[in-house]
Enzyme design. Structure first.
Site, short mmCIF file in Angstrom:
data_model
loop_
_atom_site.label_atom_id
_atom_site.label_comp_id
_atom_site.label_asym_id
_atom_site.label_seq_id
_atom_site.Cartn_x
_atom_site.Cartn_y
_atom_site.Cartn_z
N VAL A 1 15.65 -17.60 -31.46
CA VAL A 1 14.21 -17.78 -31.67
C VAL A 1 14.02 -19.01 -32.54
O VAL A 1 14.64 -19.14 -33.60
CB VAL A 1 13.59 -16.54 -32.33
CG1 VAL A 1 12.10 -16.78 -32.58
CG2 VAL A 1 13.78 -15.32 -31.45
N LYS A 2 13.16 -19.92 -32.09
CA LYS A 2 12.91 -21.16 -32.82
C LYS A 2 11.79 -20.94 -33.84
O LYS A 2 10.70 -20.51 -33.50
CB LYS A 2 12.53 -22.29 -31.86
CG LYS A 2 13.66 -22.72 -30.95
CD LYS A 2 13.23 -23.79 -29.96
CE LYS A 2 13.10 -25.14 -30.60
NZ LYS A 2 12.85 -26.21 -29.59
N VAL A 3 12.12 -21.25 -35.09
CA VAL A 3 11.17 -21.14 -36.19
C VAL A 3 11.04 -22.51 -36.83
O VAL A 3 12.05 -23.15 -37.14
CB VAL A 3 11.64 -20.11 -37.23
CG1 VAL A 3 10.71 -20.07 -38.42
CG2 VAL A 3 11.76 -18.73 -36.59
N ILE B 1 13.68 -19.83 -27.58
CA ILE B 1 12.25 -19.69 -27.35
C ILE B 1 11.54 -19.91 -28.67
O ILE B 1 12.00 -19.45 -29.72
CB ILE B 1 11.90 -18.30 -26.76
CG1 ILE B 1 10.43 -18.24 -26.37
CG2 ILE B 1 12.24 -17.19 -27.72
CD1 ILE B 1 10.06 -16.98 -25.57
#
Length: 977
Positions: free
Chosen positions: A150-152, A119
């Site tokens: 988690v997409k950063v 996400i």
């Protein structure tokens, strides 16, 4: 580009599974409810063999705008006042949770290597480090799945976030990577973060990461530049631009793969690998072929390499299943590509195409594209929410959603009657005759409405307390108290983000919990100076047994650590002239903070305890915010009149009771729920009437299809940090026709409005039931029974458990070496076979038959503290609820005695009670007493048993030999069901 002759529905999964054998995992770059609801995702996982999933704002834009599957939830959230961005977050989290559950078997089978679902943080935060960290942590908490990534974004501002998030053990997907330099920065950020995590004692095997390198977008931009050169024949070029078409993206990925090998298969990472650390796998992203002149599987066939992931759109997956190649395209043993960008890049540079410019442009365009998708989607959600929101509930009152015709009619009648009788005006005038009973006491108690004005002159006192905390660099405050003396403080602390101090509530006599909290406060172990610390002793009367015992224990701990002036560590929060005030003066407490006389503890959320807590938690800013927000809340109450939330809550409760709904299911954060539980239970649970609230221990698992007619749903929601399980439960129940009331806390200031509205609503609901909300609850009986048992313990010691009164013996109805079962108020027919589960089920069969009208079951946990056993007891309670189709709640002793214990004894005679207790538990001394905390804890349990029995409530006790035996019973029972 060819068309696939073999869609994903065909059973030809060998290519994807064979790729996995070569070391490359195929993930799906798509998500939608249609994909999950149709069974297609399940097929792709089980049969085709995909091993993970990625998402981004563009993917969600297509999914949400392209399907009506989200409309019901959009309407549900809009009705609660969620903004478009908050609605989007909930929709995304819900889909990601479901997808994670689909991929959980893959995650387990691969021992955590695959099965991840990604996400993405809000793309508008791509250039804001701290905000990205906060958003990533929030998404991680909301999704609450072990296989979440988690997409950063791999922007310069994103790199510190990647390191910081990895350092707290989160699995990160670094996205929007284009250049080798950016990839290396991302890999090194991951390694530094992992090293920091290990340095703090973390297990590196728990952390995974991928670095998403975008491929086809590079070719799209470079090819455009090459085609521009081809259309300019006058230029003298050393190389033919045609020879470089479609090469830049793949060659860039090969260079990055070599950097990956050098970083993670060298001495730099060797020690971490030995500790169990995982490499950060390159993930080839943007691998759908965009140029129809190229192979439709170009970016799959050309990038097959060990220790990599390729995330593909569904169309590319179809093409690959039909005619893709299964062989290594990049052989790590053959170092054919230099770390130098290579021949392709040199030729491009010679033609005037600078790759650094290309990479920079692609990052800018990538962030902008995701920004645009996000903005477009939130705009569309705003329009859709507006069209679906409707009136916010058939009642026309804020927060109410009533679907039953008779309920609606009663609500309208009640509101009309109150308007006629000027109930609100009399309440605001603090007219004591509005409630029955002692007018003088009523007048003082009704002061809760305006106490904030009187307390303005004490602002300097609250500021000084907060200043002491900051000057002495105190980070932890222990708050000793029971019921109304502590609950509003804990509720406020739970609702404030990033507080300056941590308030640890101590509202138990369980020895294990006391030891744990002492250790958290830095008071564990032998010797050594204590840390900077303050301990608030909170009791209105000053005579609460639990609080007195806790004070003695913690004072002894400080003295044991060599503190001579131990009293300076303590602050008293109490009523004027109380026993605690005298003790504080005698033992030289650091501070004495006096409550406003006459305001009951449960109505003190607009008074001294909360203002003190606000100053401690957030300093002068927090105190002023609390005072100003309280005044604004009071003004809103005056302005909104009979259409305000407080009156709306009162109407909801009153009309609900009139239509047979006296069970209130609370969906709220646990401490806030605890405060409201006590307010409702002690404010209304008298004279055989009142509402029975059930909050964090709610185990009412009756099917919505049964259409339970005895319950109300009450939600206290925080859209910026929603409880996903609560939202799911309320949504299902509303869909089945149940009625609800929703408080939406949209800002830090709004919590004070909630406090006021809740106190007003409960006050007027109590009036409708004919009881005085301010009268002291009748909780004396359990206390008297506890004192009797302690007095007898001083005479006969441990014999008291079998002979609690002289010549009065407790005879179990069932007994073996692991458990004894006692029962009062009914005669269970328990088998003598010796099988514990069968005996307990027989006990339950007979217990639930005692109450014929609207029964509910209370499972009282008097077991030593353990999240594990409490969780199992909750699951077991849900099974009991389903089996007998009745509401069940799990409460923990002794705290519940000061919360919902009142309504369970003084409210409607509908309760059934089952205690879980133990014979043996660890002990701690209570200084100055002949007994320890274990004896006090067990005396309170037995005192509650005898109080319920004397009041003719059916009660049973399962007394296990130890907590281990209780856990064994629950494990065995849950396996059977």
């Amino acid at each position: 580009m060819s068309s696939p002759s073999n869609p994903t529905g065909a059973d030809t999964p060998s290519r994807v599974k064979e790729l996995a054998a070569l070391g490359q995992s195929i993930w799906l770059d798509s998500i939608s409810r249609d994909l999950m609801d149709s069974g297609k995702l399940d097929h792709l996982i089980r049969v085709v063999g995909i091993r993970g999933m990625t998402s981004n704002p563009t993917i969600f834009e297509k999914a949400i705008n392209g399907s009506p599957a989200y409309d019901g939830e959009i309407a549900f959230l809009a009705k609660r006042g969620y903004t478009p961005q908050q609605i989007l977050r909930v929709l995304m989290v819900r889909d990601i949770q479901r997808a994670c559950d689909f991929f959980r078997p893959v995650h387990q089978e691969t021992q955590g290597t695959d099965g991840f679902v990604s996400i993405e943080v809000n793309p508008l935060l791509a250039h804001k480090t701290e905000e990205t960290i906060a958003e990533a942590r929030l998404l991680h908490r909301l999704v609450n799945r072990p296989n979440l990534m988690v997409k950063v974004p791999g922007t310069p501002e994103g790199m510190p976030a990647i390191e910081a998030l990895t350092a707290i053990g989160m699995s990160i997907n670094v996205t929007l990577l284009f250049s080798p330099r950016a990839y290396q920065n991302a890999a090194e950020a991951y390694i530094r973060g992992l090293e920091a995590f290990v340095a703090k004692g973390g297990d590196p095997s728990r952390v995974h990461s991928v670095a998403s390198v975008f491929v086809s977008r590079i070719d799209t931009l470079v090819d455009k530049k090459l085609e521009a050169l081809l259309s300019s024949p006058g230029k003298d070029l050393q190389n033919d631009p045609k020879s470089l078409l479609g090469r830049a993206g793949i060659d860039n990925s090969r260079v990055i793969y070599e950097i990956f090998r050098d970083l993670f298969h060298s001495n730099r990472f060797a020690e971490m690998a030995l500790r169990g650390g995982h490499v950060q796998r390159p993930l080839w992203a943007s691998t759908g072929t965009k140029n129809p002149a190229y192979s439709d599987v170009l970016y799959v066939d050309s990038l097959t390499a060990p220790e990599t992931v390729n995330t593909v759109p569904e169309s590319t997956l179809n093409f690959y299943l039909d005619h893709g190649s299964v062989q290594l395209a990049i052989d790590p043993a053959a170092r054919s590509v230099s770390k130098d960008p290579g021949e392709t890049f040199r030729k491009l540079e010679a033609m005037g195409i600078r790759m650094e410019d290309v990479f920079s442009q692609l990052v800018t365009e990538g962030v902008k594209a995701f920004d645009q998708s996000f903005v477009t989607l939130t705009n569309a959600l705003e329009e859709k929410a507006r069209s679906l929101k409707g009136s916010g509930g058939a009642s026309g009152l804020p927060g109410l959603f009533i679907q039953d015709k008779r309920f609606l009619e009663e609500a309208a009648t009640l509101k009309s009657d109150w308007q006629r009788d000027r109930v609100l005006e009399r309440l605001l005038a603090e007219d004591p005759s509005l409630f029955q009973g002692d007018s003088e006491k009523n007048a003082k108690a009704m002061g809760f409405l305006s106490d904030i004005d009187r307390l303005t002159e004490r602002r300097s006192e609250f500021l000084a307390a907060g200043e002491e905390i900051r000057t002495k660099k105190i980070r932890t405050i222990l708050w000793l108290g029971m019921g109304g003396s502590i609950l509003s403080t804990l509720a406020l602390a739970e609702s404030i983000s990033d507080p300056d101090v941590c308030i640890l509530g101590v509202d138990t006599t369980d020895p294990e919990t006391i030891v744990r909290l002492a250790e958290e406060a830095g008071l564990g172990g032998e010797g050594g100076a204590p840390p900077p610390l303050r301990i608030v002793v909170s009791s209105q009367s000053g005579s609460t047994l639990e609080v007195s015992s806790l004070y003695s224990y913690f004072r002894a701990l400080l003295e044991k650590k060599g503190v001579r002036a131990a009293g300076e560590y303590f602050w008293a929060l109490t009523d004027p002239s109380s026993a605690l005030e005298s003790l504080a003066m005698r033992e030289k407490f650091g501070r004495i903070i006096r409550n406003t006389p006459g305001i009951p503890g449960r109505f003190s959320a607009f008074s001294v305890p909360v203002l003190l807590a606000a100053s401690l938690l957030k300093g002068p800013q927090g105190l002023d915010q609390a005072m100003n927000a309280s005044r604004v809340a009071y003004e809103a109450l005056q302005k909104n009149g009979y259409d305000g939330r407080g009156l709306s809550l009162a109407v909801f409760l009153g009309a609900g009771y009139r239509t047979g709904r006296d069970k209130v299911l609370l969906f709220a954060p646990p401490k806030l729920s605890g405060w409201f539980e006590q307010l409702l239970a002690e404010g209304t649970g008298k004279s055989g009437t009142g509402w029975i609230p059930s909050g964090p221990g709610n185990a009412d698992d009756r099917s919505e299809k049964e259409k339970p007619s005895d319950r109300l749903l009450l939600e206290i929601g925080f859209p910026e940090s929603p409880d996903m399980d609560s939202l799911s439960g309320i949504s299902r129940m509303e869909d089945a026709g149940e009625s609800s009331f929703s408080f939406t806390v949209t800002s830090a200031e709004d919590i004070y409005s909630f406090f006021l509205d809740a106190m007003v609503g409960v006050s007027l609901a109590a009036k409708d039931r004919g009881v005085n909300p301010f009268e002291a609850p009748d909780v004396a009986l359990p206390k008297e029974k506890t004192r009797d048992i302690l007095d007898r313990f001083a005479l006969v010691g441990s014999r008291v458990w079998e002979e609690p009164q002289a010549k009065t013996y407790r005879k179990p109805t069932f007994e073996n070496e692991d458990v004894s079962i006692f029962a009062e108020g009914f005669s269970p027919k328990i088998s003598s076979s010796g099988d514990l589960s069968a005996s307990v089920y027989s006990l339950l069969d007979d217990l639930v038959k005692v109450r014929k009208k609207s029964p509910y079951l209370v499972l009282q946990s008097w077991l030593p503290s353990s999240e594990k056993v409490e969780g199992r007891l909750l699951y077991w309670g849900k099974w009991v609820s389903r089996r007998y189709s009745l509401p069940v709640m799990v409460v923990r002793g002794p705290a519940f005695l000061h919360m919902v214990g009142q309504v369970q004894k003084g409210g409607p005679a509908e309760g059934l009670f089952l205690q879980f207790s133990v014979k043996d538990m660890m002990d701690l001394p209570v200084p100055g007493q002949p007994y320890g905390f274990a004896t006090l804890f067990r005396s309170q349990q037995l005192g509650e048993f005898f109080a319920l029995s004397q009041l003719r409530h059916p009660v049973a006790e399962l007394r296990f030999s130890s907590r281990t035996e209780a856990e064994r019973f629950l494990d065995s029972s849950l396996k059977q069901v």
